[in-house]
Design an enzyme around this catalytic site. Structure first.
Site, PDB file in Angstrom:
ATOM      1  N   LYS A  32       6.123  -0.032  19.269  1.00 19.26           N
ATOM      2  CA  LYS A  32       6.352   0.642  17.988  1.00 19.26           C
ATOM      3  C   LYS A  32       5.113   0.509  17.124  1.00 19.26           C
ATOM      4  O   LYS A  32       4.523  -0.565  17.024  1.00 19.26           O
ATOM      5  CB  LYS A  32       7.547  -0.046  17.286  1.00 19.26           C
ATOM      6  CG  LYS A  32       8.025   0.672  16.055  1.00 19.26           C
ATOM      7  CD  LYS A  32       8.974   1.798  16.383  1.00 19.26           C
ATOM      8  CE  LYS A  32       9.321   2.649  15.172  1.00 19.26           C
ATOM      9  NZ  LYS A  32       8.307   3.676  14.868  1.00 19.26           N
ATOM     10  N   LYS A  86       4.049  -8.426  14.341  1.00 15.27           N
ATOM     11  CA  LYS A  86       4.805  -8.021  13.149  1.00 15.27           C
ATOM     12  C   LYS A  86       6.277  -7.761  13.483  1.00 15.27           C
ATOM     13  O   LYS A  86       7.175  -8.226  12.778  1.00 15.27           O
ATOM     14  CB  LYS A  86       4.164  -6.747  12.561  1.00 15.27           C
ATOM     15  CG  LYS A  86       4.730  -6.327  11.226  1.00 15.27           C
ATOM     16  CD  LYS A  86       4.170  -4.978  10.767  1.00 15.27           C
ATOM     17  CE  LYS A  86       2.663  -4.994  10.672  1.00 15.27           C
ATOM     18  NZ  LYS A  86       2.116  -3.693  10.163  1.00 15.27           N
ATOM     19  N   LYS A 111      -0.122   1.192  18.547  1.00 18.01           N
ATOM     20  CA  LYS A 111      -0.748   1.908  17.419  1.00 18.01           C
ATOM     21  C   LYS A 111      -1.555   3.055  18.008  1.00 18.01           C
ATOM     22  O   LYS A 111      -2.043   2.974  19.143  1.00 18.01           O
ATOM     23  CB  LYS A 111      -1.685   0.963  16.651  1.00 18.01           C
ATOM     24  CG  LYS A 111      -1.995   1.430  15.251  1.00 18.01           C
ATOM     25  CD  LYS A 111      -0.876   1.024  14.296  1.00 18.01           C
ATOM     26  CE  LYS A 111      -1.232   1.258  12.870  1.00 18.01           C
ATOM     27  NZ  LYS A 111      -0.367   0.487  11.971  1.00 18.01           N
ATOM     28  N   SER A 167      11.874   1.686   9.826  1.00 12.31           N
ATOM     29  CA  SER A 167      11.732   2.550  11.009  1.00 12.31           C
ATOM     30  C   SER A 167      12.777   2.167  12.059  1.00 12.31           C
ATOM     31  O   SER A 167      13.367   3.028  12.716  1.00 12.31           O
ATOM     32  CB  SER A 167      10.328   2.406  11.618  1.00 12.31           C
ATOM     33  OG  SER A 167       9.416   3.221  10.945  1.00 12.31           O
TER      34      SER A 167
HETATM   35  N1  LIG Z   1       2.650   3.836   5.834  1.00 10.71           N
HETATM   36  C1  LIG Z   1       3.263   2.760   6.290  1.00 10.71           C
HETATM   37  O1  LIG Z   1       4.490   2.749   6.480  1.00 10.71           O
HETATM   38  C2  LIG Z   1       2.495   1.493   6.556  1.00 10.71           C
HETATM   39  C3  LIG Z   1       1.162   1.372   6.224  1.00 10.71           C
HETATM   40  N2  LIG Z   1       0.537   0.158   6.390  1.00 10.71           N
HETATM   41  C4  LIG Z   1      -0.870  -0.012   6.038  1.00 10.71           C
HETATM   42  O2  LIG Z   1      -1.046   0.220   4.642  1.00 10.71           O
HETATM   43  C5  LIG Z   1      -2.351   0.767   4.406  1.00 10.71           C
HETATM   44  C6  LIG Z   1      -2.209   2.078   3.634  1.00 10.71           C
HETATM   45  O3  LIG Z   1      -1.423   2.974   4.392  1.00 10.71           O
HETATM   46  P1  LIG Z   1      -0.747   4.269   3.724  1.00 10.71           P
HETATM   47  O4  LIG Z   1      -0.453   3.993   2.306  1.00 10.71           O
HETATM   48  O5  LIG Z   1       0.323   4.693   4.645  1.00 10.71           O
HETATM   49  O6  LIG Z   1      -1.930   5.323   3.825  1.00 10.71           O
HETATM   50  P2  LIG Z   1      -2.169   6.632   2.936  1.00 10.71           P
HETATM   51  O7  LIG Z   1      -3.050   7.494   3.735  1.00 10.71           O
HETATM   52  O8  LIG Z   1      -0.884   7.165   2.426  1.00 10.71           O
HETATM   53  O9  LIG Z   1      -2.959   6.056   1.665  1.00 10.71           O
HETATM   54  C7  LIG Z   1      -4.168   5.397   1.783  1.00 10.71           C
HETATM   55  C8  LIG Z   1      -4.718   5.166   0.398  1.00 10.71           C
HETATM   56  O10 LIG Z   1      -5.937   4.432   0.477  1.00 10.71           O
HETATM   57  C9  LIG Z   1      -6.924   5.112  -0.305  1.00 10.71           C
HETATM   58  N3  LIG Z   1      -8.245   4.791   0.214  1.00 10.71           N
HETATM   59  C10 LIG Z   1      -8.841   5.169   1.355  1.00 10.71           C
HETATM   60  N4  LIG Z   1     -10.071   4.626   1.434  1.00 10.71           N
HETATM   61  C11 LIG Z   1     -10.235   3.901   0.313  1.00 10.71           C
HETATM   62  C12 LIG Z   1     -11.294   3.121  -0.213  1.00 10.71           C
HETATM   63  N5  LIG Z   1     -12.429   2.987   0.459  1.00 10.71           N
HETATM   64  N6  LIG Z   1     -11.115   2.507  -1.421  1.00 10.71           N
HETATM   65  C13 LIG Z   1      -9.959   2.649  -2.111  1.00 10.71           C
HETATM   66  N7  LIG Z   1      -8.912   3.372  -1.659  1.00 10.71           N
HETATM   67  C14 LIG Z   1      -9.063   3.992  -0.474  1.00 10.71           C
HETATM   68  C15 LIG Z   1      -6.573   6.573  -0.200  1.00 10.71           C
HETATM   69  O11 LIG Z   1      -7.205   7.295  -1.245  1.00 10.71           O
HETATM   70  P3  LIG Z   1      -6.866   8.841  -1.520  1.00 10.71           P
HETATM   71  O12 LIG Z   1      -5.468   8.836  -2.125  1.00 10.71           O
HETATM   72  O13 LIG Z   1      -7.899   9.264  -2.488  1.00 10.71           O
HETATM   73  O14 LIG Z   1      -6.909   9.507  -0.191  1.00 10.71           O
HETATM   74  C16 LIG Z   1      -5.052   6.487  -0.340  1.00 10.71           C
HETATM   75  O15 LIG Z   1      -4.691   6.355  -1.694  1.00 10.71           O
HETATM   76  C17 LIG Z   1      -3.003   0.901   5.787  1.00 10.71           C
HETATM   77  O16 LIG Z   1      -3.748  -0.263   6.057  1.00 10.71           O
HETATM   78  C18 LIG Z   1      -1.804   0.976   6.730  1.00 10.71           C
HETATM   79  O17 LIG Z   1      -2.113   0.573   8.039  1.00 10.71           O
HETATM   80  C19 LIG Z   1       1.202  -0.942   6.856  1.00 10.71           C
HETATM   81  C20 LIG Z   1       2.511  -0.865   7.195  1.00 10.71           C
HETATM   82  C21 LIG Z   1       3.245   0.375   7.163  1.00 10.71           C
HETATM   83  O1  LIG Z   2       7.027   2.243  11.059  1.00 14.71           O
HETATM   84  C1  LIG Z   2       6.448   1.977  12.091  1.00 14.71           C
HETATM   85  O2  LIG Z   2       6.902   2.138  13.202  1.00 14.71           O
HETATM   86  C2  LIG Z   2       5.055   1.370  12.088  1.00 14.71           C
HETATM   87  C3  LIG Z   2       4.402   1.219  10.763  1.00 14.71           C
HETATM   88  C4  LIG Z   2       3.008   0.712  10.983  1.00 14.71           C
HETATM   89  O3  LIG Z   2       2.198   1.387  11.587  1.00 14.71           O
HETATM   90  C5  LIG Z   2       2.637  -0.603  10.519  1.00 14.71           C
HETATM   91  O4  LIG Z   2       3.508  -1.417  10.195  1.00 14.71           O
HETATM   92  O5  LIG Z   2       1.415  -0.903  10.477  1.00 14.71           O
END
Ligand SMILES: NC(=O)C1=CN([C@@H]2O[C@H](COP(=O)(O)OP(=O)(O)OC[C@H]3O[C@@H](n4cnc5c(N)ncnc54)[C@H](OP(=O)(O)O)[C@@H]3O)[C@@H](O)[C@H]2O)C=CC1
Ligand SMILES: O=C(O)CCC(=O)C(=O)O
Length: 411
Positions: free
Chosen positions: A66, A90, A102, A344
């Site tokens: 996953k 995790k 991933k 999820s």
């Molecule tokens: N989505 C999920 O369910 C999960 C996500 N994560 C982790 O959380 C993190 C964010 O994921 P997610 O929110 O889904 O991603 P998104 O693509 O939704 O958002 C990423 C954000 O980071 C910003 N960003 C990118 N580069 C930079 C930088 N250099 N400096 C500052 N901000 C930056 C983007 O800016 P802009 O808005 O301008 O594009 C955006 O606001 C990742 O590490 C991901 O692996 C972990 C667990 C689950």
């Molecule tokens: O929701 C999922 O299956 C995975 C989310 C994820 O990519 C993460 O936890 O980094």
């Protein structure tokens, strides 16, 4: 140190603490399968463009693999490997019946039109459809992907295998997505933060927060912290950073970002240099964007007393050492951001049951899983006299090692 070397180092340290047999240690480090595919699509103007897509399936001892799919220019095989391994630990920390995987495509989604993104997602799915499955490997959103991306994967996969809503999670509600999944990672981050702060007799409402990244995770975390009375004093995205020492009006900032696509030019804040976000004056720092952002260059200047790792591997080992010497408490990624994969799991269960939970049940169960995981993690810290990161790694690695041993190796 790159993401894979850092993740392997943390794993090996946990294996040493647990006294893991060296053969099991080796088998847990090697990924189950690494997939690399060429994805060529016609652009809207008819010219061809090629991308490289990856899916790393790290381990399946505890269940189907996953993990999310990331669209970002910096996606590379080592990083995807590290992120897949982190998913294995995790899901074990969260105690949900999954392994880890991933995927990603090295592209900048902002440079592609919606129809180009759809073609790219469909080609990637065509290349990997035989290697994923409801009981083998279930993708989800990550940076640069969202519910729409999951809908395209579902549709393309279903052409080969029949209608399969449980093949992806984080999909739109109309296609079998779960209520609460969009908010789940940010919501889990806040539950995790509350559990940690309670250990120190502190509350969100009395503290200041800085958040790097204002996408899915950062925006939801910011919104929920604001609703609980916490003061979010600085936020950044890829275009820049804004600050307000009296606390940003997060709902207004969210609608400004939705309208303009940017944080800067927001009337209720001053603009600041993005690099300063991580070292900004605050009680709690929440990185919600890329990996490796806290490193030896900036760790010594961090002012926060608590770091909540909402992003995956935001802290490299050098920074870990510097920050722990400064007495900064770090809540590790493989616990702090586990709310997303936990919901999820609830989505997948609902799809398999053909039954939909209400949002209140999703959030109640999420809080239960996050709280239980925190107490299990703290239990490992006490048993092994280690920090929160090693508490989480030993918890996850021990559960996966036990499952591996129970399954055995007989051919
Ligand atoms: N989505 C999920 O369910 C999960 C996500 N994560 C982790 O959380 C993190 C964010 O994921 P997610 O929110 O889904 O991603 P998104 O693509 O939704 O958002 C990423 C954000 O980071 C910003 N960003 C990118 N580069 C930079 C930088 N250099 N400096 C500052 N901000 C930056 C983007 O800016 P802009 O808005 O301008 O594009 C955006 O606001 C990742 O590490 C991901 O692996 C972990 C667990 C689950
Ligand atoms: O929701 C999922 O299956 C995975 C989310 C994820 O990519 C993460 O936890 O980094």
């Amino acid at each position: 140190m790159n993401a894979l070397a850092a993740t392997n180092r943390n794993f090996r340290q946990a294996a040493r603490i647990l006294g893991l047999d060296s053969k099991i240690e080796k088998s847990l480090l090697i990924p189950f399968r690494e997939i690399k595919v060429e994805c060529t699509i016609p652009k809207d103007d008819g010219t061809l463009v090629s991308y490289v897509g990856f899916r790393v399936q790290h381990d399946n001892a505890r269940g189907p693999m996953k993990g999310g799919i990331r669209y970002h220019p910096e996606v590379d095989p080592d990083e995807v490997n590290a992120l897949a391994q982190l998913m294995t630990w995790k899901t074990a920390v969260a105690d949900i019946p999954y392994g880890g995987a991933k995927g990603g495509i090295g592209c900048n989604p902002k440079d592609l039109s919606v129809s180009e993104l759809e073609r790219l997602t469909r080609v990637f799915t065509q290349k990997i459809h035989d290697l994923i499955g409801v009981n083998t490997d279930v993708p989800a959103p990550d940076m640069g992907t969202n519910a729409q991306t999951m809908a395209w994967i579902l549709d393309e996969y279903s052409k080969f295998h029949g209608h399969s809503p449980a093949i992806v999670t984080g999909k739109p509600i109309d296609l079998g997505g779960s209520l609460g999944r969009e908010a789940a990672t940010g919501c889990g981050v806040v539950y995790a933060t509350e559990a940690l702060l309670a250990e120190y007799g502190k509350h969100v409402k009395d503290l200041t927060f800085a958040i790097q990244g204002f996408g899915n995770v950062g925006a939801w975390a910011g919104k929920l912290i604001h609703e609980r009375g916490g003061k979010v004093v600085a936020v950044s995205d890829i275009t820049g950073a804004v600050k307000n020492p009296n606390g940003l009006d997060i709902p207004a900032l969210l609608s400004h970002k939705e309208k303009t696509g940017k944080l800067i030019d927001f009337a209720g804040a001053d603009v600041m240099n993005s690099d300063e976000l991580l070292t900004h004056e605050c009680d709690v720092l929440i990185p919600c964007a890329l990996g490796g952002v806290l490193n030896r260059e900036n760790a010594d200047n961090v002012k926060a007393k608590f770091i909540i790792e909402a992003a995956n591997h935001p802290t490299d080992p050098d920074a870990d050492e510097i920050l722990s010497k400064k007495g900064v408490v770090i809540l590790p990624d493989i616990y702090a951001n586990a709310g997303g994969v936990t919901v999820s799991y609830f989505e997948w269960v609902q799809n398999i049951q053909g039954f939909m939970w209400d949002e209140e049940k999703v959030n109640r169960e999420l809080k239960k899983y996050m709280t239980r995981a925190f107490h299990n993690l703290k239990g490992m810290c006490h048993s092994h006299n280690c920090n929160l990161r090693m508490g989480a790694f030993t918890l996850g690695v021990n559960r996966v090692a036990r499952a591996t041993q129970l399954r055995g190796w007989e051919a």
